[in-house]
Write an enzyme that holds these catalytic residues in place. Structure first.
Site, PDB file in Angstrom:
ATOM      1  N   GLU A 190      23.114   5.923  -8.592  1.00  0.00           N
ATOM      2  CA  GLU A 190      21.654   6.022  -8.396  1.00  0.00           C
ATOM      3  C   GLU A 190      21.256   6.132  -6.924  1.00  0.00           C
ATOM      4  O   GLU A 190      20.226   6.701  -6.595  1.00  0.00           O
ATOM      5  CB  GLU A 190      20.947   4.825  -9.053  1.00  0.00           C
ATOM      6  N   LYS A 210     -18.019   6.939   9.247  1.00  0.00           N
ATOM      7  CA  LYS A 210     -18.163   5.521   9.567  1.00  0.00           C
ATOM      8  C   LYS A 210     -16.827   4.944  10.036  1.00  0.00           C
ATOM      9  O   LYS A 210     -16.746   4.255  11.059  1.00  0.00           O
ATOM     10  CB  LYS A 210     -18.617   4.795   8.290  1.00  0.00           C
ATOM     11  N   HIS A 226      27.602   2.962  -7.584  1.00  0.00           N
ATOM     12  CA  HIS A 226      26.164   3.100  -7.877  1.00  0.00           C
ATOM     13  C   HIS A 226      25.724   4.545  -7.654  1.00  0.00           C
ATOM     14  O   HIS A 226      25.276   4.892  -6.555  1.00  0.00           O
ATOM     15  CB  HIS A 226      25.346   2.191  -6.958  1.00  0.00           C
ATOM     16  N   LYS A 234     -15.266  -2.271   5.512  1.00  0.00           N
ATOM     17  CA  LYS A 234     -15.145  -3.458   6.382  1.00  0.00           C
ATOM     18  C   LYS A 234     -13.712  -3.981   6.525  1.00  0.00           C
ATOM     19  O   LYS A 234     -13.276  -4.285   7.632  1.00  0.00           O
ATOM     20  CB  LYS A 234     -16.096  -4.562   5.893  1.00  0.00           C
ATOM     21  N   CYS A 282      28.155  -0.483 -12.497  1.00  0.00           N
ATOM     22  CA  CYS A 282      28.705  -1.643 -11.795  1.00  0.00           C
ATOM     23  C   CYS A 282      28.913  -2.803 -12.777  1.00  0.00           C
ATOM     24  O   CYS A 282      29.802  -2.722 -13.607  1.00  0.00           O
ATOM     25  CB  CYS A 282      27.842  -1.997 -10.596  1.00  0.00           C
ATOM     26  N   LEU A 305       0.833  -1.211   0.000  1.00  0.00           N
ATOM     27  CA  LEU A 305       0.000   0.000   0.000  1.00  0.00           C
ATOM     28  C   LEU A 305       0.864   1.256   0.000  1.00  0.00           C
ATOM     29  O   LEU A 305       0.363   2.362  -0.197  1.00  0.00           O
ATOM     30  CB  LEU A 305      -0.935   0.013   1.210  1.00  0.00           C
ATOM     31  N   LYS A 365     -15.769   0.294   0.341  1.00  0.00           N
ATOM     32  CA  LYS A 365     -16.087  -0.602   1.457  1.00  0.00           C
ATOM     33  C   LYS A 365     -15.149  -0.376   2.646  1.00  0.00           C
ATOM     34  O   LYS A 365     -13.919  -0.377   2.480  1.00  0.00           O
ATOM     35  CB  LYS A 365     -15.969  -2.061   0.983  1.00  0.00           C
ATOM     36  N   GLU A 415      34.277 -13.630 -12.490  1.00  0.00           N
ATOM     37  CA  GLU A 415      32.972 -14.004 -11.914  1.00  0.00           C
ATOM     38  C   GLU A 415      32.260 -14.992 -12.831  1.00  0.00           C
ATOM     39  O   GLU A 415      31.630 -15.936 -12.371  1.00  0.00           O
ATOM     40  CB  GLU A 415      32.105 -12.742 -11.722  1.00  0.00           C
TER      41      GLU A 415
END
Ligand code: GLN
Length: 555
Positions: A519, A233, A517, A199, A391, A25, A197, A415
Site C-alpha cells: 500500500e 474583507k 506493505h 473572525k 504483514c 483542515l 464568518k 509475538e
C-alpha cells in the site's frame, strides 16, 4: 516533462504552509495539491513535514493517536502526510522529508555533548531554530528541486509550534523573494446567522503576525463559496492581496483538490509572487482521466477490511487510498466495510462476511483481535473469497493454514505466544537482542524475487521487485516444506536471506499474503499491481455464477 521549466529557475523557492483556527483542515492535501500543479507545469517539487511533537518519529505512536505510520524506501517511519505527498507526486520521499521536535532536540543535544557549542549556553533561539532552519533547507540545497514546500504540523498558537514559526520568520527574512508563506484557515458557516464568518481567520493571522510572520496567501477551508465581499474583507484585515485569498471548498475526495486549487489559481498566485512565468499551463490530462474513472465507475464491489484500529480510518490510510487507485484502474467503486477483528464471531461468520466480494486482513501488532483475523482468513480460504493478507494479515494466513490444514492446532506466532510448540511465525534472529522499540524493526525497501509462473508473477509481470517492510516477525522456514507440499507456496523470497515475502494458495481463485506493505507504493499515476489484481478478483467473484462462488466446508 520534468525540468522543462527548471532551466528558468535561479535557485530553489521555499513555500511554507502553516495552519490556523483548528487542526485537520488538510494542510498535507493542500501542500500536495500545490506541488502537483507545479510538477504538472514541469517544475521539480517536493514536500516535507515538520511535526512539533517530541517523539523522534511516529513509529512508536499508537495508530489511534496519529493515524497510520507511513514508511519510506530508506526505512523512515513517518507521518501519514508523506503518503499523500507520494500518492500525489508519484515520487519517493525519504527521512529528510519528515522532521520532529524530538529529532531536532536529539541532534542539538548530541552536538552539545560532543562539545560543538564551545561552552556557549544552548538555547531555543538560536540553537534549536538554527537546527530547524538547517533541516528546512537540506532538500533545497541538494539542487534536486525547484520548489520545496514545508508543511508545519499543528496549529498556530500552539506552544510547541513557536520555534518553527520563528524559523519560518527568519528564513522568510533571509530568503526574501525566494520564500513565501501560505496560511490555511477555516471560514466557518453559522447556520443560525446564515453567514460565513471571517473572525477566526483574522485572529489566527494576528497570532501569526505577533510572531513576525505575515502570510502571503490565505487558503480558506469552507463549506460554502466565498463571496467577493468575504474575500475583500479577508484581504483587507489580513494584509494579503485579494487574489491571494484562495477558497478551498469541501470536495468529494482529496483527489479533486488539485483541480479546485487550479480553478482558484493557487499555482498562478505562487508563480506571480516569485516573478515566474505563468506558461505553460499545467498538464493535468492524466489526473483528469483518473478522476473521470473515480467519479463514474461502472461496477461496484464490497471489500471487508479486517483490523483492530478500524474506529480510526486514518490508521489504514495507505490501504484505503490504494483501494481507491485500484478501483479506478478497474472502473469499479470499492466500498470498504470496516470490520473490527474483535467483533468477528466464528458462529456468525456467514452473517458477518457473506456479503463481501473480497477480504483484506490488515497489518497490526499484538494479541488483540488475532482470533477474529484467523477466522476471517479461514472463511475466505474455505469459501473461495478473494483474500489479501498484509504483514500481520499474511502471518494470520500462515497460522490459519498450519492449524486447519497442516493439523498443527498449537501453531502461532511467537509475538502472541512465545512458548508455542509450532512457531510458524518467529522473531528474526537479528531482532532477538533488541530492547528499544523505536526505529528497530525491519524497515524500508528490500528486494524480493518472485517464483516464475506463480500468481505473484502474473500480478507484477516481473521477477525482481522491491517493497517496503515494517515488522519484526517472519515466516519460519523450518516449516516451509510442509506448507508447500500442502499447496501453500512461498512465491516471493528475499534473494539473499531467503526470507518468505509472499505466499499464495494454488487451489483458490485469489489468495495472497505479503509480508511487506504494498500500500505504501500505490500512487494515482501508478496504482499498485497487487491491489489492482485484488480488486479485479473481487469483481470476478461478484460476477461469477453462484455455484462457482461458494465451496462451503472445503479444506
Ligand atoms: N506484528 C507483526 C510483526 O512485527 C506484523 C507487523 C505489521 O503488520 N506491520 O512482524
Amino acid at each position: 516533462m520534468h525540468g522543462y521549466n527548471s532551466t528558468r529557475m535561479a535557485g530553489t523557492k521555499y513555500i511554507f504552509v502553516t495552519g490556523g483556527v483548528t487542526s485537520s483542515l488538510g494542510k498535507g492535501i493542500i501542500s500536495a495539491s500545490l506541488a502537483n500543479l507545479l510538477q504538472a507545469r514541469g517544475y521539480r517539487a517536493t514536500i516535507q513535514k515538520f511535526d512539533p511533537y517530541i517523539n523522534i518519529d511516529p513509529g512508536t505512536l499508537n495508530p489511534y493517536e496519529h493515524g497510520e505510520c507511513y514508511v519510506t524506501d530508506d526505512g523512515a517511519e513517518t507521518d501519514l502526510d508523506l503518503g499523500h505527498y507520494e500518492r500525489f507526486l508519484n515520487r519517493p520521499t525519504s527521512q529528510a522529508n519528515n522532521v520532529t521536535t524530538g529529532r531536532v532536540y536529539q541532534s542539538v543535544i548530541d552536538k552539545e555533548r560532543r562539545g560543538d557549542y564551545l561552552g556557549k549556553t544552548v538555547q531555543v533561539i538560536p540553537h534549536i531554530t538554527d537546527e530547524i532552519k538547517r533541516r528546512m533547507l537540506i532538500l533545497g540545497q541538494s539542487g534536486d528541486f525547484d520548489f520545496v514546500i514545508t508543511e508545519i504540523g499543528g496549529t498556530v498558537g500552539d506552544i510547541e509550534s513557536l520555534p518553527y514559526i520563528e524559523s519560518v520568520r527568519q528564513l522568510r527574512y533571509e530568503h526574501d523573494r525566494d520564500a513565501l508563506v501560505i496560511h490555511l484557515t477555516l471560514v466557518p458557516y453559522l447556520s443560525a446567522a446564515g453567514e460565513l464568518k471571517t473572525k477566526p481567520t483574522q485572529h489566527s493571522v494576528k497570532m501569526l503576525q505577533e510572531s513576525g510572520v505575515t502570510p502571503d496567501i490565505l487558503v480558506c477551508r469552507t463549506e460554502h463559496h466565498l463571496t467577493d465581499d468575504i474575500r475583500r474583507k479577508l484581504a483587507l484585515f489580513c494584509n494579503v492581496k485579494q487574489e491571494a485569498v484562495i477558497e478551498s471548498i469541501d470536495a468529494p475526495s482529496i483527489y479533486h483538490v488539485p483541480l479546485l486549487m487550479r480553478k482558484e489559481q493557487l499555482d498562478e498566485v505562487v508563480l506571480r509572487r516569485f516573478g515566474l512565468p505563468n506558461e505553460p499551463a499545467p498538464n493535468l490530462r492524466a489526473w483528469e482521466n483518473f478522476l473521470e474513472k473515480l467519479d463514474h465507475p461502472s461496477k461496484k464491489v464490497e471489500i471487508g477490511l479486517i483490523g483492530k484500529y478500524v474506529e480510526l480510518k486514518d490508521a489504514y490510510k495507505s490501504i484505503s487510498e490504494a483501494l481507491i487507485h485500484a478501483g479506478a484502474a478497474n472502473d469499479t467503486e470499492v466500498n470498504v466495510h470496516w470490520i473490527h477483528s474483535e467483533s468477528i464471531d466464528p458462529a456468525e461468520m456467514t452473517n458477518q462476511l457473506s456479503n463481501l466480494d473480497a477480504v483484506l486482513v490488515a497489518p497490526g501488532f499484538g494479541e488483540r483481535g488475532v482470533m477474529g483475523k484467523i477466522e476471517a482468513v479461514r472463511y475466505a480460504r474455505e469459501n473461495n473469497i478473494p483474500f489479501l493478507g498484509i504483514c500481520l494479515g499474511m502471518q494470520m494466513a500462515v497460522i490459519e493454514f498450519a492449524r486447519n490444514v497442516l493439523h498443527l492446532p498449537e501453531a502461532h506466532s511467537t509475538e502472541m505466544n512465545p512458548k508455542t510448540q509450532h512457531p510458524v511465525i518467529d522473531i528474526m534472529e537479528d531482532q532477538k537482542g533488541i530492547k528499544d522499540m523505536g526505529g528497530t524493526m525491519r524497515l524500508g525497501a528490500y528486494p524480493c524475487t518472485i517464483a516464475e509462473g506463480s500468481r505473484a508473477h502474473e500480478i507484477y509481470g516481473e521477477l525482481e521487485i522491491s517493497e517496503r517492510h515494517r515488522h519484526r516477525y517472519e515466516f519460519n522456514n523450518d516449516y516451509l516444506e510442509k506448507f508447500e507440499t500442502a499447496g501453500f507456496f512461498a512465491s516471493g523470497r528475499n534473494p539473499s536471506t531467503h526470507l518468505v515475502e509472499m505466499v499464495e494458495l494454488k487451489n483458490h481463485p485469489f489468495f495472497m499474503g505479503v509480508q511487506f506493505h504494498p500500500e505504501y507504493k500505490s500512487t494515482v499515476e501508478k496504482p499498485h499491481p497487487m491491489f489492482v489484481a485484488f480488486v479485479k478478483a473481487a469483481v470476478n467473484h461478484k460476477e461469477a455464477p453462484a455455484h462457482q462462488k461458494s465451496n462451503h466446508g472445503r479444506k
